[in-house]
Write a protein that holds these residues in place. Structure first.
Motif, PDB file in Angstrom:
ATOM      1  N   CYS A  36       3.731 -18.011 -43.727  1.00 29.72           N
ATOM      2  CA  CYS A  36       5.043 -18.369 -44.271  1.00 29.72           C
ATOM      3  C   CYS A  36       5.871 -17.140 -44.582  1.00 29.72           C
ATOM      4  O   CYS A  36       5.359 -16.176 -45.131  1.00 29.72           O
ATOM      5  CB  CYS A  36       4.875 -19.117 -45.595  1.00 29.72           C
ATOM      6  SG  CYS A  36       4.455 -20.811 -45.384  1.00 29.72           S
TER       7      CYS A  36
ATOM      8  N   CYS B  38       8.825 -17.618 -46.316  1.00 27.89           N
ATOM      9  CA  CYS B  38       9.826 -18.241 -47.181  1.00 27.89           C
ATOM     10  C   CYS B  38      10.514 -17.217 -48.085  1.00 27.89           C
ATOM     11  O   CYS B  38      11.712 -17.282 -48.308  1.00 27.89           O
ATOM     12  CB  CYS B  38       9.193 -19.311 -48.058  1.00 27.89           C
ATOM     13  SG  CYS B  38       8.385 -20.624 -47.140  1.00 27.89           S
TER      14      CYS B  38
ATOM     15  N   CYS C 128      11.733 -16.667 -38.982  1.00 30.28           N
ATOM     16  CA  CYS C 128      10.394 -16.858 -39.536  1.00 30.28           C
ATOM     17  C   CYS C 128       9.443 -17.182 -38.384  1.00 30.28           C
ATOM     18  O   CYS C 128       9.781 -17.962 -37.502  1.00 30.28           O
ATOM     19  CB  CYS C 128      10.386 -17.982 -40.563  1.00 30.28           C
ATOM     20  SG  CYS C 128       8.730 -18.484 -41.051  1.00 30.28           S
TER      21      CYS C 128
ATOM     22  N   CYS D 257       5.988 -25.006 -38.516  1.00 31.62           N
ATOM     23  CA  CYS D 257       6.772 -25.515 -39.645  1.00 31.62           C
ATOM     24  C   CYS D 257       8.003 -26.282 -39.151  1.00 31.62           C
ATOM     25  O   CYS D 257       8.913 -25.695 -38.566  1.00 31.62           O
ATOM     26  CB  CYS D 257       7.189 -24.353 -40.543  1.00 31.62           C
ATOM     27  SG  CYS D 257       8.028 -24.870 -42.042  1.00 31.62           S
TER      28      CYS D 257
ATOM     29  N   MET E 153      11.963 -25.979 -45.723  1.00 29.91           N
ATOM     30  CA  MET E 153      12.050 -26.891 -44.588  1.00 29.91           C
ATOM     31  C   MET E 153      12.144 -28.340 -45.071  1.00 29.91           C
ATOM     32  O   MET E 153      12.353 -29.251 -44.282  1.00 29.91           O
ATOM     33  CB  MET E 153      10.809 -26.683 -43.701  1.00 29.91           C
ATOM     34  CG  MET E 153      10.879 -27.292 -42.339  1.00 29.91           C
ATOM     35  SD  MET E 153      12.313 -26.799 -41.370  1.00 29.91           S
ATOM     36  CE  MET E 153      11.599 -25.676 -40.179  1.00 29.91           C
TER      37      MET E 153
ATOM     38  N   CYS F 121      16.076 -23.550 -44.080  1.00 33.25           N
ATOM     39  CA  CYS F 121      15.334 -23.859 -42.854  1.00 33.25           C
ATOM     40  C   CYS F 121      15.606 -25.290 -42.388  1.00 33.25           C
ATOM     41  O   CYS F 121      15.823 -25.530 -41.207  1.00 33.25           O
ATOM     42  CB  CYS F 121      13.838 -23.637 -43.068  1.00 33.25           C
ATOM     43  SG  CYS F 121      13.451 -21.917 -43.447  1.00 33.25           S
TER      44      CYS F 121
HETATM   45  S1  SF4 Z   1      10.197 -21.927 -41.389  1.00 35.96           S
HETATM   46 FE1  SF4 Z   1      11.169 -21.709 -43.390  1.00 35.96          FE
HETATM   47  S2  SF4 Z   1      10.082 -23.127 -44.714  1.00 35.96           S
HETATM   48 FE2  SF4 Z   1       8.831 -22.851 -42.903  1.00 35.96          FE
HETATM   49  S3  SF4 Z   1       7.417 -21.239 -43.475  1.00 35.96           S
HETATM   50 FE3  SF4 Z   1       9.121 -20.261 -42.436  1.00 35.96          FE
HETATM   51  S4  SF4 Z   1      10.531 -19.685 -44.081  1.00 35.96           S
HETATM   52 FE4  SF4 Z   1       9.074 -21.148 -44.962  1.00 35.96          FE
END
Ligand code: SF4
Lengths: 92, 377
Positions: B321, B323, B336, B343, B353, B360
């Protein structure tokens, strides 16, 4: 959660608890008016007012005049822009 | 709808964008690097994606999405605490829908519910209080979340419970406060911001004065903005005017809702029920001094932290992650590693998300997904 929805107070349902019915996009729901009733005034004074509703509470009155003023400013901004564009374009 | 449609007029939006382009041409510094403007509020993030505002703007402006999504900034251990509370015998756990699907280290509230815990989604803390009235034999816990927008709602609900002498209602308080958060962002060395869109509805409560330190101490412009496309464009235009003039200050674009002094009744309720915590742990941003509130001693019997034993363990985010970086605006959501693969909204790894205010989720719903996926393949 942070997105409020505009609605209009249509009736007071419980003056003591400051609850009222607010019409939001066609549906009605009981909402707390505790944050928008002016001090020392009856909740009934809210009826007809536009308010912003957040998680069951009216958080602010929406000023119709202010809304109109903002739109007017935007209008002007647009006009000035068109004029500027015309100025720049002219003669080029 | 009244106060909505007028602020979505495409013709006016087009002209505003032209005005913004004209201004950008007048600001020489943005030829070297784009101007970074942060929207602090998750509601703005959502609106920016929904209306495709980034796509309308010239390249010289970069919007940075701030940590304004209250569910997104909760560390994973906090979700575990909620699950532990929900699984306590006799408890009805009530929460805003946004928090239901956020993954904990073992499970989400939704999974706990599927396994038999009594978890109920509510629209308002008042609905949680109504459940407590209907079930005097059960303990009803409300998950109190959010900045100063939802704080008055929780405070007033506790005051109402006290007035009625309701004894089976309590709040697991995870409310956070905006000013220390903005300060932490401004003090963070990896942030290079040129200005802020100030949160609209938080400001309806706290007013415009608390933001003054941003221009005065940090020399950055702040324009408090509404949530419709024209509001956001108009506020951006005003930030740019301030940058061009080199005269940073606090401005209020959202006059129809935000008053300089804020909302007195809401502030009084907050003051009565809550006090600042010494520090509060955030996902991605670490611990920020005085950024959270707890329930005052006078209302201890409505405080779930005192009525139940809560594990309060620190749980690190899963390694894949990112985040934290996305929350700080260092990475774009699609940058990400697991975005759109491991995800997705159906199988979220992080809260960003899940929540409608999460960057996200908004990107996944409204962004140019095909292009990102293609570029990665
Ligand atoms: S896509 Fe967004 S919500 Fe998912 S792990 Fe990555 S940063 Fe976190």
């Amino acid at each position: 959660m942070c997105l409020g929805i505009p609605g209009r107070v249509v009736a007071i349902t419980d003056a003591e608890r400051r609850l009222g019915l607010v019409e939001i996009a066609g549906t009605r729901r009981e909402v707390s008016l505790a944050c928008v009733v002016e001090p020392d005034r009856a909740p009934e004074t809210c009826v007809g007012a536009w308010v912003l509703v957040h998680v069951g509470f009216a958080l602010a009155r929406i000023g119709e005049e202010e809304a109109r003023a903002t739109l007017a400013v935007l209008e002007e901004l647009g006009e000035v822009q068109e004029e500027l564009a015309a100025m720049r374009a002219s003669g080029s | 709808m009244k106060f909505v449609d007028e602020f979505r007029d495409p013709e006016r939006a087009r002209r505003l964008v032209a005005a913004i382009e004209g201004l950008v041409a007048d600001i020489p510094t943005c030829r070297e690097r784009p101007l970074s403007i942060m929207e602090v509020c998750g509601g703005h993030t959502h609106a920016i994606f929904k209306f495709g505002i980034e796509g309308m703007l010239p390249e010289e402006i970069e919007l940075v999405h701030g940590p304004g999504c209250p569910v997104c900034v909760l560390p994973m251990g906090r979700v575990d605490d909620c699950v532990a509370l929900a699984e306590t015998p006799g408890v009805i756990f009530t929460t805003f829908g946004d928090a239901m699907r956020v993954p904990g280290s073992r499970k989400s509230l939704l999974q706990a519910k599927a396994e038999g815990a009594d978890v109920r989604m509510v629209y308002s803390p008042l609905d949680a209080l109504a459940i407590a009235r209907r079930h005097p034999d059960r303990e009803v816990v409300f998950f109190g979340l959010g900045f100063e927008t939802t704080m008055p709602a929780t405070a007033l609900t506790i005051l109402q419970a006290e007035r009625e002498g309701i004894r089976n209602f309590s709040v697991f308080c995870n409310h956070i406060t905006i000013i220390p958060t903005i300060k932490a962002i401004l003090d963070s060395p990896d942030m290079q911001l040129d200005g802020f869109l100030g949160p609209g509805h938080v400001s309806a409560v706290i007013g415009t004065r608390p933001y003054r330190f941003i221009p005065e101490v940090y020399g950055r412009p702040v324009v408090i903005a509404g949530f419709e496309p024209l509001d956001i464009l108009h506020a951006l235009w005003r930030v740019l005017v301030q940058i061009r003039e080199g005269r940073p200050r606090v401005e209020n674009q959202y006059h129809r809702v935000v008053r300089e002094e804020g909302n007195r009744a809401a502030l009084a309720a907050i003051e009565r029920v809550f006090e600042l915590r010494e520090f509060f742990e955030w996902r991605g941003l670490g611990s920020i001094d005085h950024s959270g509130v707890r329930i005052r001693d006078a209302y201890a019997r409505f405080d779930a932290e005192r009525r139940f034993s809560i594990p309060a363990l620190k749980i690190a985010d899963p390694r894949s992650c990112q985040c934290g970086e996305v929350l700080k605006g260092v990475l774009k959501p699609w940058q990400c590693k697991v975005f759109g693969t491991a995800c997705t909204p159906e199988t979220p790894l992080g809260a960003l998300m899940v929540s409608s205010e999460g960057a996200c989720a908004a990107w996944y719903q409204y962004g140019d997904l095909d292009r990102v996926m293609e570029a990665r393949a």
